[in-house]
Enzyme design. Sequence first.
Site, PDB file in Angstrom:
ATOM      1  N   HIS A 189     -22.729  15.761  23.185  1.00 14.16           N
ATOM      2  CA  HIS A 189     -22.780  15.558  21.535  1.00 14.16           C
ATOM      3  C   HIS A 189     -24.211  15.432  21.168  1.00 14.16           C
ATOM      4  O   HIS A 189     -24.633  16.223  20.134  1.00 14.16           O
ATOM      5  CB  HIS A 189     -21.907  14.334  21.132  1.00 14.16           C
ATOM      6  N   LYS A 215     -19.210  24.829  26.320  1.00 16.69           N
ATOM      7  CA  LYS A 215     -18.178  24.668  27.182  1.00 16.69           C
ATOM      8  C   LYS A 215     -16.703  24.967  26.653  1.00 16.69           C
ATOM      9  O   LYS A 215     -16.083  25.632  27.428  1.00 16.69           O
ATOM     10  CB  LYS A 215     -18.199  23.068  27.582  1.00 16.69           C
TER      11      LYS A 215
END
Length: 280
Positions: free
Chosen positions: A37, A149
């Site tokens: 993140h 991802k």
Amino acid sequence: MLICRSVSECREAVAKLRQNGHRIGMVPTMGYLHAGHMSLIQTAKTQSDAIVVSIFVNPTQFGEAADLDAYPRDEDRDLALLNEAGVAVVFLPEVGTMYPPGDETIVETTRLANMLHGEVRPGHFRGVTTVVARLFNIVQPDVAVFGEKDYQQLQVIKRMVADLHMPVQIIGAPTVREADGLAMSSRNVRLTPEDRAAALVLSRALDAAETAAKGGTVDALHATITATIASEPRAALIGLDIVADETLNTLTGPLTGPTAIMISVAFGDILLIDQRVVTP
């Protein structure tokens, strides 16, 4: 760093940033933040002047209530990380804020949301696009960053933004991995030590696929990945998709261009995903 829990607070905070001439970058998250993140935030910083991060565990993208309930949460830790990262605004809405009583509007990409991983988790991407559309409408960012991802999710969001003429630039950021190669995910903390070790089979399978892609075929890639996953008894292959980059169109025969590989593997009741774009 401003912490906003209502739509009006968030809009007011963003409006003040815009009054100061700031270009707004956004990183939507479900919290329990990790280095992956943080890399999205750093990418957003290169494209904007002020960052808004949302933390919302979105119930409409979970297929089972147990999976939603088990999703890890740590608000205090998340806020400390975001403050250290120099985030300007954190939007922390409740479920009733994002889905007010009587709400009935959904947003869905009809093809991309219902193929590949969308077949494994019906309704998942409809939940993603619905909540992201609402977040974009509240924050109205200039740019938003998502991880590669979740490759199908990235393409779904790009399609939604293009179809609805949303003035948001969507950027995909490379997958961030642990030192041993496992793609970072908030779900990793739920793995047992044995399953955590076994989960390295995902990156091994993608490494093998990258080698097999050189002068290879779709069938050869499929066989290589399937055999690699099967070599790990704790892993159950749930989904394997080998498709054209970005369009996610089905491929057959020899590889002729950039090819996206998306893998879904279960370790007990924990589903992990990983992806890689390979070239022949």
